[in-house]
Enzyme design. Structure first.
Site, PDB file in Angstrom:
ATOM      1  N   LYS A 131     -23.716   7.013   5.679  1.00  0.00           N
ATOM      2  CA  LYS A 131     -23.090   7.202   4.366  1.00  0.00           C
ATOM      3  C   LYS A 131     -23.579   8.538   3.813  1.00  0.00           C
ATOM      4  CE  LYS A 131     -22.740   4.523   0.003  1.00  0.00           C
ATOM      5  NZ  LYS A 131     -23.163   3.240  -0.634  1.00  0.00           N
ATOM      6  N   SER A 157     -22.700  -3.084  -2.165  1.00  0.00           N
ATOM      7  CA  SER A 157     -21.963  -2.045  -1.429  1.00  0.00           C
ATOM      8  C   SER A 157     -22.075  -2.079   0.084  1.00  0.00           C
ATOM      9  CB  SER A 157     -22.371  -0.659  -1.923  1.00  0.00           C
ATOM     10  OG  SER A 157     -21.733  -0.411  -3.141  1.00  0.00           O
ATOM     11  N   SER A 174     -19.312   0.512  -2.350  1.00  0.00           N
ATOM     12  CA  SER A 174     -19.119   1.940  -2.222  1.00  0.00           C
ATOM     13  C   SER A 174     -19.271   2.453  -0.787  1.00  0.00           C
ATOM     14  CB  SER A 174     -20.132   2.665  -3.112  1.00  0.00           C
ATOM     15  OG  SER A 174     -21.454   2.371  -2.691  1.00  0.00           O
TER      16      SER A 174
END
Ligand code: GLN
Length: 488
Positions: free
Chosen positions: A79, A178, A154
């Site tokens: 990420k 997330s 996210s």
């Protein structure tokens, strides 16, 4: 011949060591899949073939010397809020569009030392704020199961690449859900560790008392391997815990006979869609058939977790994000009158809508006169929520619930209504507030043939127990092996 994109990490490692293919070939395989499929998904923000192949060559040399570990030569993607030396770390924001990390996060150091090969950096909601990955400056990520739907957020890029098999495993973070919510939306296994297990050093902060770096993978077995490599004390994170090293792969084969599963009455009351309920019920039947018993437990303050979270997380974010001022990091407005004007214009132009909304909320609840009414009250509720879990775990070994109330929703469905969007995390947020480990595993297909996730919450440090429950379930079910059409 091992199929590269469906093989488990253990199978990939065995094939690498048996020289069935090299780490370079494996990395090339994933890079070319990405080339072919990521145009539709928008999951990668950065790739760098030269860097990736250099790491793969180093892994091949290590394998040739007979010094390979369980993860040597296995590709991984991060990420875009993990600092990886020499790679951009944009956090999905214009603010950090051109920020190149000058050092590695602790987890990245650990995975590099294990010999993993970095495939690239992944799209995400800006500064990890969101539940659909529609808040990225780099555009929305699409769900590989249905390109008109969100992958969750996210860590949406993280979920999309593993679901489409553009990476065998990827890292994200979980502040309020997330990892688990996108894992649920994309048919994957994701585990948020106990707070303090994994160092936050080098992971750009959203809400520091809640953030945990987490693995997302095809199976519990793969998650266990990654988690074993990611955990460990790090003096550079003041909340890092000093604990003996644990091998999370070692205890995956315990029978579930005698396991007590708690079902929170508040989570099963109403609010979840019928297709989600159906999938959860049949997973519970499966777990009972494996020897587990179920017992109802109470989490009386469950309804307060969302409001408490949306005070505490924005409060911490408003403080953490004050460092993005146009002086020290990233973006600076091209034109301004004086210093104050430079700050204002930089932040107005550099941050997106949701980030600004959170900063405003956070600043408000921390300001003089409101602090006691909101922030302090939320902290008290946070303690009550942790106490509820402590009491519930006197009656059960793990808690099971749906991960999300619905399957993945269409892109654009909730973008006009932040509160509707926040409700996507209704079942996940309380474990962050309590610091508990929690995971999501695929347990069925619901409406529109979209994956449904089963959440397993454990007591503090019970990752081994949770992974064993998940692995046992995955030995008798095949939901985790289902592939979206585009990935076959
Ligand atoms: N959706 C939640 C939020 O927007 C959780 C995000 C996260 O876990 N990073 O804050």
């Amino acid at each position: 011949m091992t199929q590269m994109h469906t093989a488990s990490l253990a199978e990939l490692s065995a094939a690498l060591n048996a020289k069935k293919f090299s780490a370079v070939e494996l990395a090339q395989f994933y890079l070319s899949r990405t080339e072919k499929l990521d145009g539709d998904l928008n999951a990668f923000i950065s790739t760098d073939m030269d860097k990736t192949l250099a790491m793969a060559r180093a892994a091949d040399e290590r394998i040739a010397r007979g010094e390979a570990g369980a993860l040597t030569g296995i590709p991984v993607a991060y990420k875009d809020l993990f600092c990886v030396d020499g790679w951009r770390a944009t956090c999905g924001s214009r603010m950090l569009e051109n920020f190149v990390a000058p050092y590695d996060a602790h987890v990245v150091e650990l995975l590099n030392a294990a010999g993993m090969v970095t495939l690239g950096k992944l799209n995400m909601d800006e500064f990890a704020m969101g539940s659909s990955n529609e808040n990225s400056y780099f555009g929305a990520v699409k769900n590989p199961w249905d390109l008109s739907r969100v992958p969750g957020g996210s860590s949406g890029g993280t979920a999309a690449v593993v679901a489409a098999r553009l990476a065998p495993v990827a890292l994200g973070t979980d502040t309020g859900g997330s990892i688990r919510q996108p894992a649920a939306f994309c048919g994957l296994t994701g585990l948020k560790p106990t707070y303090g297990r994994v160092s936050r050093y080098g992971v750009v902060a959203y809400a520091s008392s809640l953030d945990q770096a987490s693995p997302m993978a095809k199976s519990a077995e793969d998650c266990a391997l990654l988690l074993t490599a990611m955990t460990g004390f790090d003096a550079r994170d003041s909340t890092s815990l000093q604990r003996a090293a644990e091998d999370f792969s070692a205890s995956l084969n315990q029978p579930l006979k005698g396991l007590r599963i708690g079902l929170p009455r508040e989570y099963f009351a109403d609010g979840m869609d019928a297709d989600v309920r159906l999938a959860i019920e049949s997973a519970l039947a499966e777990l009972r058939a494996l020897g587990a018993t179920t017992v109802e437990v109470n989490l009386p303050n469950a309804a307060l977790s969302l409001p408490a979270y949306y005070v505490i997380a924005p409060a911490e974010a408003s403080s953490n994000l004050s460092r993005f001022d146009g002086v020290r990091y990233g973006y600076r407005a091209p034109e301004y009158k004086d210093l104050n004007d430079m700050y204002a214009k930089t932040r107005a132009q550099g941050f997106g809508e949701e980030v600004k909304r959170r900063i405003l909320m956070g600043t408000y609840v921390l300001s003089h006169g409101y602090y006691d009414a909101f922030y302090l009250k939320a902290q008290k509720i946070r303690r009550l929520i942790a106490n509820d879990f402590r009491a519930a775990f006197e009656h059960c070994d793990v808690i099971v619930s749906p991960t999300t109330p619905t399957v993945a929703f269409p892109l654009g469905d909730k973008t006009d209504d932040p509160v509707q969007m926040y409700l996507a995390d209704i079942y996940t947020i309380s474990s962050n507030l309590a610091g508990l480990p929690a995971m999501s595993i695929p347990c069925g297909l619901g409406q529109h043939n979209m994956p449904v996730g089963l959440q397993i919450i454990g007591p503090w440090f019970a990752e081994s127990t949770m992974l064993n429950v998940a692995h046992q379930y995955q030995q008798t079910s095949d939901w985790h092996t289902r592939l979206p059409e585009m990935a076959r």
